[in-house]
Design a protein around this motif. Structure first.
Motif, short mmCIF file in Angstrom:
data_model
loop_
_atom_site.label_atom_id
_atom_site.label_comp_id
_atom_site.label_asym_id
_atom_site.label_seq_id
_atom_site.Cartn_x
_atom_site.Cartn_y
_atom_site.Cartn_z
N LYS A 7 0.89 -1.00 0.04
CA LYS A 7 -0.06 -0.12 -0.11
C LYS A 7 0.93 1.30 0.12
O LYS A 7 0.40 2.25 -0.67
CB LYS A 7 -0.99 -0.05 1.35
N PRO A 8 1.83 1.33 0.79
CA PRO A 8 2.62 2.65 0.74
C PRO A 8 3.21 3.00 -0.75
O PRO A 8 3.61 4.24 -0.84
CB PRO A 8 3.78 2.30 1.71
N GLY A 14 5.59 6.84 -10.38
CA GLY A 14 6.68 6.03 -10.95
C GLY A 14 7.49 6.99 -11.80
O GLY A 14 7.50 8.28 -11.93
N PRO A 15 8.16 6.36 -12.81
CA PRO A 15 8.41 4.83 -13.06
C PRO A 15 9.19 4.04 -11.97
O PRO A 15 10.01 4.98 -11.37
CB PRO A 15 9.04 4.65 -14.28
N PHE A 16 8.86 2.72 -11.93
CA PHE A 16 9.59 1.99 -10.79
C PHE A 16 10.60 1.11 -11.66
O PHE A 16 10.46 0.48 -12.56
CB PHE A 16 8.47 1.31 -10.13
N ALA A 17 11.72 1.14 -10.82
CA ALA A 17 12.92 0.13 -11.16
C ALA A 17 12.92 -0.78 -10.25
O ALA A 17 13.06 -0.70 -9.09
CB ALA A 17 14.12 0.81 -11.56
N CYS A 18 12.68 -1.99 -10.51
CA CYS A 18 12.86 -3.40 -9.78
C CYS A 18 13.77 -4.48 -10.28
O CYS A 18 14.04 -4.58 -11.52
CB CYS A 18 11.45 -3.73 -9.65
N ALA A 76 14.59 -5.81 -4.79
CA ALA A 76 14.34 -4.46 -4.47
C ALA A 76 13.77 -3.53 -5.63
O ALA A 76 13.88 -3.98 -6.81
CB ALA A 76 16.14 -3.93 -4.23
N CYS A 77 13.15 -2.42 -5.18
CA CYS A 77 12.51 -1.71 -5.92
C CYS A 77 12.83 -0.19 -5.54
O CYS A 77 12.78 0.21 -4.51
CB CYS A 77 10.92 -2.11 -5.91
N ALA A 78 12.96 0.87 -6.45
CA ALA A 78 13.25 2.08 -6.40
C ALA A 78 12.43 2.96 -7.35
O ALA A 78 12.23 2.60 -8.50
CB ALA A 78 14.78 2.22 -6.46
N SER A 79 12.38 4.15 -7.30
CA SER A 79 11.88 5.16 -8.00
C SER A 79 12.06 6.58 -7.75
O SER A 79 12.52 7.03 -6.44
CB SER A 79 10.30 5.14 -7.77
N ASN A 80 12.78 7.48 -8.77
CA ASN A 80 13.07 8.75 -8.47
C ASN A 80 14.22 8.94 -7.52
O ASN A 80 14.05 9.76 -6.59
CB ASN A 80 11.92 9.53 -8.06
N GLY A 81 15.12 8.02 -7.41
CA GLY A 81 16.19 8.15 -6.45
C GLY A 81 16.03 7.56 -5.09
O GLY A 81 17.13 7.45 -4.31
N SER A 82 14.85 6.93 -4.79
CA SER A 82 14.67 6.38 -3.59
C SER A 82 14.38 4.81 -3.63
O SER A 82 13.68 4.67 -4.31
CB SER A 82 13.40 7.29 -2.95
N LEU A 83 14.86 4.31 -2.53
CA LEU A 83 14.86 2.87 -2.48
C LEU A 83 13.25 2.63 -1.73
O LEU A 83 13.07 3.05 -0.71
CB LEU A 83 15.51 2.23 -1.43
N LEU A 84 12.53 2.08 -2.36
CA LEU A 84 10.95 1.79 -1.76
C LEU A 84 10.85 0.42 -1.48
O LEU A 84 9.96 0.19 -0.26
CB LEU A 84 10.09 1.97 -2.77
N LEU A 85 11.43 -0.57 -1.84
CA LEU A 85 11.43 -2.10 -1.25
C LEU A 85 12.83 -2.84 -1.34
O LEU A 85 13.62 -2.81 -2.17
CB LEU A 85 10.21 -2.93 -2.02
N VAL A 103 4.27 0.27 -13.38
CA VAL A 103 3.92 -0.61 -12.58
C VAL A 103 5.30 -1.54 -12.12
O VAL A 103 6.00 -1.83 -12.70
CB VAL A 103 2.67 -1.61 -13.08
N PRO A 104 5.51 -1.40 -10.69
CA PRO A 104 6.57 -2.36 -10.29
C PRO A 104 6.26 -3.97 -10.36
O PRO A 104 5.38 -4.18 -10.17
CB PRO A 104 6.57 -1.92 -8.93
N ARG A 105 7.32 -4.42 -10.95
CA ARG A 105 7.36 -5.88 -10.94
C ARG A 105 7.44 -6.72 -9.56
O ARG A 105 8.77 -6.62 -9.20
CB ARG A 105 8.18 -6.42 -12.07
#
Length: 354
Positions: A7-8, A14-18, A76-85, A103-105
């Protein structure tokens, strides 16, 4: 599986890099494999348009200290310079790779965690117990040593009335120590809520503890015959026994879920097929989605996505998160169009019938 962990991310831009890597830590060559895999994945992400700051955030996560020992998957997943997962999961990944898009994979995370749950391991003897809590990723959540304060622990062959008295005192001490362990376990169950409490040790001690266990604890106890605290206990045998029981519990969960889906279908409170499920998600009707093994066990869903199909598990996951629905990768085959079904919270005249 509850999707609260996702949810967070849903409201982020995005876009999301995973990236999903084999992060197994087995021998000296493991790190070099991880470096090579990430190097290849990073180049793929660069070609797809990922910015340097986002790639550097992934680099810091994926190239840090090995996430545990043995066979591991690192996502791991990141977007706009920030680590999200940033998550490590037991077992090797079904596939390694990277993705960059709106959409993050993250179905690799679901594949690694679905059917797993937090559990406690209690190694019991006459003096107390060692208690460990393991989360679905295989990580240690807590470790507790409970030592009882009753020390008349051994039966003594003193003869006559003295022997009976010593035996009674010893058994009373064992029971009191088991009571203290049960009290600590009850507190742990209320605080952490493990799905299963594996109990290992001598039969009479485990029986004493079960007798003292409150309902919430007793309902979670699974007794194993793998030795407990005793010296020389086989760790491999313990792991095998736990895995066998977890697999059995998952099979029972799947059977209940399939039966629930069948009942909901008969009552008109379920839909099946990708189009119908996606329409129900859009109206926030969905309580629980079931995916058939033929769908989620495919070795690579990228071909399906690239072929223009709307059978996109990652997009499904992304759509489910904000509506608070659960997702289960059912290991047992079940009847559903396209290998997907959904149990609904509500239905109306516009709801297509399963």
């Amino acid at each position: 599986m509850q999707l609260d962990w996702l949810k967070p991310l849903v409201d982020l831009e995005g876009p999301f890099a995973c990236a999903t890597l084999d992060a197994s830590n087995i021998d000296p060559t493991s790190r070099s494999h991880r470096l090579a895999s990430w190097g290849s994945a990073r180049r793929d992400l660069e070609r797809s348009g990922a910015d340097d700051a986002t790639l550097d955030a992934l680099d810091a996560a994926l190239m840090g200290d090995a996430n545990g020992v043995g066979e591991r998957t690192h996502v791991a997943c990141a977007s706009n310079g920030s680590l999200l997962l940033d998550i490590g999961i037991e077992g090797r990944p079904r596939r390694e790779g990277a993705s960059f898009g709106p959409v993050p994979r993250l179905m690799d995370v679901v594949r690694g965690l679905d059917g797993k749950e937090t559990y406690a391991v209690v190694k019991l003897d006459r003096e107390g117990a060692d208690i460990e809590v393991i989360d679905p990723t295989g990580a240690l959540v807590s470790a507790t040593d409970v030592t009882g304060d009753h020390d008349e622990l051994r039966k003594v062959a003193a003869g006559g009335a003295s022997q009976r008295r010593f035996q009674a005192r010893a058994e009373d001490s064992w029971k009191r120590n088991a009571t203290q362990v049960a009290a600590e376990l009850d507190r742990l169950v209320r605080r952490i809520r493990p799905g299963v409490v594996f109990l290992e040790g001598e039969d009479h001690m485990t029986s004493y503890l079960v007798e003292q266990a409150p309902g919430a604890l007793a309902d979670r106890i699974v007794r194993l015959d793998t030795g407990g605290r005793a010296a020389g206990t086989s760790e491999a045998a313990e792991v095998t026994a736990r895995d066998r029981e977890l697999a059995r519990l998952r099979a029972e969960r799947d059977a209940r879920l399939i039966e629930r889906f069948g009942d909901a279908t008969g009552a008109g409170s379920a839909v099946e097929g990708w189009d119908a499920v996606q329409a129900a998600i859009a109206k926030a009707q969905v309580a629980h989605v079931l995916l058939h093994p033929d769908v989620w066990e495919r070795p690579d869903s990228a071909a399906t996505r690239d072929g223009g199909s709307n059978h996109d598990e990652d997009a499904l996951l992304w759509a489910l998160a904000p509506v608070g629905a659960e997702l289960s990768l059912v290991a047992q085959p079940f009847e559903a169009k396209d290998g997907i079904g959904a149990i609904l919270r509500w239905n109306d005249a516009s709801t297509p019938q399963a």
